[in-house]
Design a protein around this motif. Structure first.
Motif, PDB file in Angstrom:
ATOM      1  N   PRO A 148       0.802  -1.237   0.000  1.00 19.80           N
ATOM      2  CA  PRO A 148       0.000   0.000   0.000  1.00 19.80           C
ATOM      3  C   PRO A 148       0.829   1.278   0.000  1.00 19.80           C
ATOM      4  O   PRO A 148       0.346   2.319  -0.475  1.00 19.80           O
ATOM      5  CB  PRO A 148      -0.829  -0.120   1.285  1.00 19.80           C
ATOM      6  N   ALA A 204      -2.690   5.174   0.031  1.00 19.71           N
ATOM      7  CA  ALA A 204      -2.303   5.264   1.442  1.00 19.71           C
ATOM      8  C   ALA A 204      -1.774   6.649   1.777  1.00 19.71           C
ATOM      9  O   ALA A 204      -2.025   7.180   2.869  1.00 19.71           O
ATOM     10  CB  ALA A 204      -1.257   4.206   1.769  1.00 19.71           C
ATOM     11  N   TYR A 252      -7.239  -0.767   7.883  1.00 21.61           N
ATOM     12  CA  TYR A 252      -7.762  -0.832   6.515  1.00 21.61           C
ATOM     13  C   TYR A 252      -6.943  -1.771   5.639  1.00 21.61           C
ATOM     14  O   TYR A 252      -7.500  -2.473   4.776  1.00 21.61           O
ATOM     15  CB  TYR A 252      -7.789   0.568   5.907  1.00 21.61           C
ATOM     16  N   TYR A 253      -5.641  -1.795   5.840  1.00 22.50           N
ATOM     17  CA  TYR A 253      -4.776  -2.589   4.974  1.00 22.50           C
ATOM     18  C   TYR A 253      -4.369  -3.933   5.581  1.00 22.50           C
ATOM     19  O   TYR A 253      -3.343  -4.496   5.237  1.00 22.50           O
ATOM     20  CB  TYR A 253      -3.510  -1.791   4.630  1.00 22.50           C
TER      21      TYR A 253
END
Length: 297
Positions: A52, A58, A233-234
C-alpha cells in the motif's frame, strides 16, 4: 599527530581499536540478520503488507493529511514559541526586579509541567471558555501546550547563551555609550545566536515529535494518529505503518538539523570573513549621536 585533547595512537592501540570495530560490525550484522529472520517468520515482511505504501491511496488518504496537521501544529508552535522564548529569556536578565521575577516565575512554572498536561488543560479551557469548534480544539490545545512548554525551555536557552558571552562585550558597549537595549540588540544577541543555534534546533525537533502526544490523547489527527486506521484498513500491517511514519519523522527532523548546521556554518564564516575595524572616529560618532566627526552637524 597529537592534539591538545589526546595523544596519537600507537600500533597496539590501533590494532585494539580495529579489533573492537570488527567485532562491533559482526555483532551488529548478526543482530540485523536475527531480526530479519524473526520478522520473516512472523510474515511481517510479506509484500502485501508493504505494497500500500508504493501507490498513492495510502498517502493521499492517511499519511498526507496527518503529515499536514503535524507540520501545521509544529510550525505554529515554532513561530509563537521562538519570539516568546526570546522575550522571556531577555526579561530574566532585566535590571528591574519585577520584570526579572515575573519572567522567572512564568518560565519555571511552565517548564516544570509536562507538555501533555498542558495540552489537556488547554483542551479543557478551550472547551469551557471559548467558542472554538470541536474540530479545531485539538489543534489549538496541542499548539498551546507546545508553546507554553517550549517557550519556557527556549527562554532558558536564550538566557544561557547570552550569559555565556564574555563580560567584556557588554562593558565595551557601555564604554562607547550604548544603552543596555542597544547592547542587547546589536552586540550580545547577534553573537549569542550562533552559540544557541544547536540547542534551539534540538528544541524545535522536540516540538515536531511532541505533536504525536496530541494524536495519542486529544484525538488530534496528526501523522502518528494515521497509523491505527491505516493498519486496520490494509490488513493489520502495523509494523509497516509505524516504520513508514518513523521514516517520515526522521526525514523531517534530519532536514531541520541539516538546515541548522548549514546556517550555523554560514554564520560562523560570515563572522570570520568580516574584516571591519571600529576606528576611533567611529567610536566618537557613536558616542555623540547627531554629530559628525569634527563637530559638524
Amino acid at each position: 599527530m597529537s592534539s591538545v585533547l589526546y595523544d596519537s595512537q600507537g600500533p597496539k592501540a590501533k590494532r585494539r581499536n580495529l579489533v573492537i570495530s570488527v567485532v562491533f560490525v559482526a555483532v551488529l550484522a548478526a543482530l540485523l540478520w536475527w531480526m530479519y529472520g524473526v520478522l520473516d517468520e512472523k510474515g511481517q515482511l510479506a509484500w502485501e503488507l508493504w505494497k500500500p505504501f508504493f501507490h498513492g491511496e495510502a498517502w493521499s488518504t492517511y499519511l498526507w493529511p496527518g503529515l499536514q496537521n503535524t507540520l501545521k501544529a509544529a510550525a505554529l508552535a515554532m513561530i509563537i514559541a521562538l519570539p516568546l522564548g526570546a522575550v522571556l529569556g531577555i526579561a530574566r536578565l532585566s535590571d528591574h526586579v519585577w520584570v526579572r521575577g515575573t519572567a522567572g516565575v512564568v518560565v519555571e512554572f511552565f517548564r516544570s509541567i509536562p507538555v501533555l498536561v498542558l495540552m489537556i488543560f488547554g483542551l479543557a479551557l478551550f472547551a469551557e471558555y471559548t467558542n472554538v469548534s470541536t474540530d479545531d480544539r485539538p489543534l489549538y490545545a496541542v499548539v498551546t501546550g507546545l508553546v507554553l512548554y517550549n517557550a519556557s525551555v527556549l527562554a532558558e536557552i536564550v538566557r544561557a547563551g547570552i550569559l555565556s558571552l564574555p563580560r567584556g562585550q557588554a562593558e565595551a558597549a557601555s564604554a562607547i555609550g550604548l544603552r543596555k537595549n542597544q547592547t542587547m540588540r546589536f552586540i550580545l544577541l547577534p553573537q549569542a545566536v550562533t552559540a544557541m543555534l544547536p540547542a534551539i534546533v534540538s528544541q524545535l525537533v522536540v516540538i515536531v515529535k511532541d505533536t504525536a502526544l496530541g494524536g495519542a490523547v486529544l484525538t488530534f489527527s496528526e501523522l502518528m494518529a494515521s497509523v491505527s486506521p491505516m493498519s486496520a484498513y490494509y490488513g493489520a500491517n502495523t509494523l509497516a505503518s509505524f516504520t513508514v511514519v518513523a521514516l517520515i519523522f526522521i526525514a523531517i527532523n534530519f532536514s531541520l538539523t541539516s538546515f541548522a548546521s548549514w546556517l550555523e556554518r554560514r554564520l560562523r564564516q560570515g563572522k570570520r570573513s568580516t574584516g571591519a575595524v571600529v576606528t576611533a572616529d567611529a567610536v566618537e560618532e557613536l558616542s555623540t549621536p547627531g554629530e559628525h566627526v569634527g563637530g559638524q552637524k
